[in-house]
Design an enzyme around this catalytic site. Structure first.
Site, PDB file in Angstrom:
ATOM      1  N   ASP A  99       0.812  -1.207   0.000  1.00  0.00           N
ATOM      2  CA  ASP A  99       0.000   0.000   0.000  1.00  0.00           C
ATOM      3  C   ASP A  99       0.851   1.264   0.000  1.00  0.00           C
ATOM      4  OD1 ASP A  99      -2.317  -1.425  -0.123  1.00  0.00           O
ATOM      5  OD2 ASP A  99      -2.826  -1.222   1.993  1.00  0.00           O
ATOM      6  N   GLY A 100       2.023   1.224   0.630  1.00  0.00           N
ATOM      7  CA  GLY A 100       2.906   2.384   0.620  1.00  0.00           C
ATOM      8  C   GLY A 100       3.364   2.743  -0.783  1.00  0.00           C
ATOM      9  N   ALA A 137      -7.033   2.855   7.211  1.00  0.00           N
ATOM     10  CA  ALA A 137      -5.608   3.051   7.493  1.00  0.00           C
ATOM     11  C   ALA A 137      -5.453   3.591   8.919  1.00  0.00           C
ATOM     12  CB  ALA A 137      -5.003   3.995   6.451  1.00  0.00           C
ATOM     13  N   TYR A 138      -4.734   4.684   9.102  1.00  0.00           N
ATOM     14  CA  TYR A 138      -4.449   5.231  10.435  1.00  0.00           C
ATOM     15  C   TYR A 138      -5.735   5.532  11.205  1.00  0.00           C
ATOM     16  CZ  TYR A 138      -1.868   8.134  13.854  1.00  0.00           C
ATOM     17  OH  TYR A 138      -1.321   8.673  14.984  1.00  0.00           O
ATOM     18  N   LEU A 198      -8.538   4.026  11.257  1.00  0.00           N
ATOM     19  CA  LEU A 198      -9.110   2.818  11.858  1.00  0.00           C
ATOM     20  C   LEU A 198      -8.431   2.490  13.174  1.00  0.00           C
ATOM     21  CD1 LEU A 198     -11.071   0.403  11.532  1.00  0.00           C
ATOM     22  CD2 LEU A 198      -9.218  -0.811  10.389  1.00  0.00           C
ATOM     23  N   SER A 199      -7.100   2.599  13.217  1.00  0.00           N
ATOM     24  CA  SER A 199      -6.377   2.276  14.444  1.00  0.00           C
ATOM     25  C   SER A 199      -6.655   3.286  15.550  1.00  0.00           C
ATOM     26  CB  SER A 199      -4.867   2.216  14.168  1.00  0.00           C
ATOM     27  OG  SER A 199      -4.359   3.488  13.834  1.00  0.00           O
ATOM     28  N   ARG A 213       2.549   6.196  -3.043  1.00  0.00           N
ATOM     29  CA  ARG A 213       3.575   6.943  -3.772  1.00  0.00           C
ATOM     30  C   ARG A 213       3.198   7.075  -5.246  1.00  0.00           C
ATOM     31  NH1 ARG A 213       8.936   5.510  -5.935  1.00  0.00           N
ATOM     32  NH2 ARG A 213       8.629   3.346  -5.259  1.00  0.00           N
ATOM     33  N   ASN A 257      -5.119   8.822   1.405  1.00  0.00           N
ATOM     34  CA  ASN A 257      -5.615   8.299   2.671  1.00  0.00           C
ATOM     35  C   ASN A 257      -5.994   9.361   3.683  1.00  0.00           C
ATOM     36  OD1 ASN A 257      -5.579   5.595   2.086  1.00  0.00           O
ATOM     37  ND2 ASN A 257      -3.690   5.128   3.182  1.00  0.00           N
ATOM     38  N   ASP A 268      -3.118  13.574  21.177  1.00  0.00           N
ATOM     39  CA  ASP A 268      -1.833  13.307  20.527  1.00  0.00           C
ATOM     40  C   ASP A 268      -1.831  13.798  19.087  1.00  0.00           C
ATOM     41  OD1 ASP A 268      -0.978  12.159  22.855  1.00  0.00           O
ATOM     42  OD2 ASP A 268      -0.827  10.123  22.067  1.00  0.00           O
TER      43      ASP A 268
END
Length: 300
Positions: free
Chosen positions: A67-68, A200-201, A203-204, A72, A158, A188
């Site tokens: 995915d990275g 991605a982020y 969801l976490s 890109r 994303n 944070d």
């Protein structure tokens, strides 16, 4: 004859092997091939390095990695409307639908127009600087006190993230929606994600999972120190302003790429991008089936 850009994860042997095979096949079929400089050198073909990655001369981009690598690829070609075909040699591979064993036949089908293209909403960010003294800390260059806005604009598939720089401390972020103050977060950080980025982020951090073809922006706090800790699902054309009101700086990142540092009074402005990403897809699975497969969900 078509023009194809091949983007590969240059540190994965499987990705380089698959890319070499694909390049040989494409050239044998009479197509024009270009690559990024790092991966071209890695497969011993520096002659394939693209002079300028503008996307204007390509009919297709093939991303070989995870995915990275896909992110890109979209960063390079989405503004030109070039479709991206993802080949998975990574781990989860949520954006990469195809496998290396079907590489040449898949690319052939895409070039022949036999595969579908899914359009995905993207997100854009810019910075409005508060008037003040020029700074040269944390990697920032001195800026003119009259400077009120960055000239750079960052775009991602994303998410846009504004998060603390200093470990062990929170940042205070004032959130504006369409020009009106909504709330102040002590957290944070804060994530503004697209539907594609909801897995991605976001969801976490406890955000909702959103179907990738939906149009919306989602605001999700990261480890908030406040009672209101819910995600907000907003209309896609909402302008979201996030202003740093603490003395501690915050770092802005787009799709995992560091963008810039924000200081007290600086504001990150996030909106829908003016163009969409185009993702090549086989069209054989619904969103919920893909979700079940990628996250290992079982039927009872």
């Amino acid at each position: 004859m078509s023009g194809v850009l091949v983007i590969a994860h240059a540190e994965r042997a499987e990705a380089l092997a698959a890319s070499t095979h694909l390049v040989d096949w494409l050239e044998g079929e009479g197509h024009t091939v270009e690559m990024g400089g790092v991966e071209a050198a890695a497969i011993g073909r520096p002659d394939l390095e693209a002079g300028e990655l503008t996307g204007s001369v390509w009919d297709l981009a093939v991303s070989v990695g995870g995915d990275g690598t896909m992110l890109r690829s979209f960063d390079l070609v989405a503004s030109a409307g070039v479709p991206v075909l993802g080949v998975n040699v990574g781990h989860l591979g949520y954006l990469t639908e195809f496998e290396p064993g079907q590489l040449t036949e898949t690319v052939a089908a895409a070039l022949a127009g036999a595969l579908g293209v899914s359009e995905r909403m993207m997100v854009s960010a810019r910075v409005r600087r508060a008037a003040g003294e020029g700074r040269d800390d944390a990697g920032d260059h001195d800026r003119d006190p009259q400077d009120t806005e960055d000239t750079d604009v960052w775009t991602g598939l994303n998410e846009v993230v504004l998060e603390k720089r200093d470990p062990g401390h929170t940042v205070r972020l004032e959130v504006w929606l369409d020009g009106e103050v909504f709330a102040t977060y002590a957290a944070d950080g804060l994530i503004v994600s697209t539907p594609t980025g909801s897995t991605a982020y976001s969801l976490s951090a406890g955000g909702a999972v959103v179907a990738p073809t939906h149009s919306s922006l989602q605001v999700t706090p990261v480890a908030p120190h406040m009672l209101f800790d819910r995600s907000l699902l907003l209309p896609p054309d909402t302008e979201i302003g996030v202003r740093v009101i603490s003395e501690r700086p915050a770092l802005a990142a787009v799709d995992g790429r560091s963008a810039t540092m924000l200081h007290t009074g600086d504001e990150l402005v996030v909106t829908r991008a003016p163009y969409e990403a185009r993702l090549v897809t086989a069209g054989g699975g619904s969103f919920h089936r893909v979700l079940k497969h990628k996250f290992g969900l079982k039927d009872r």
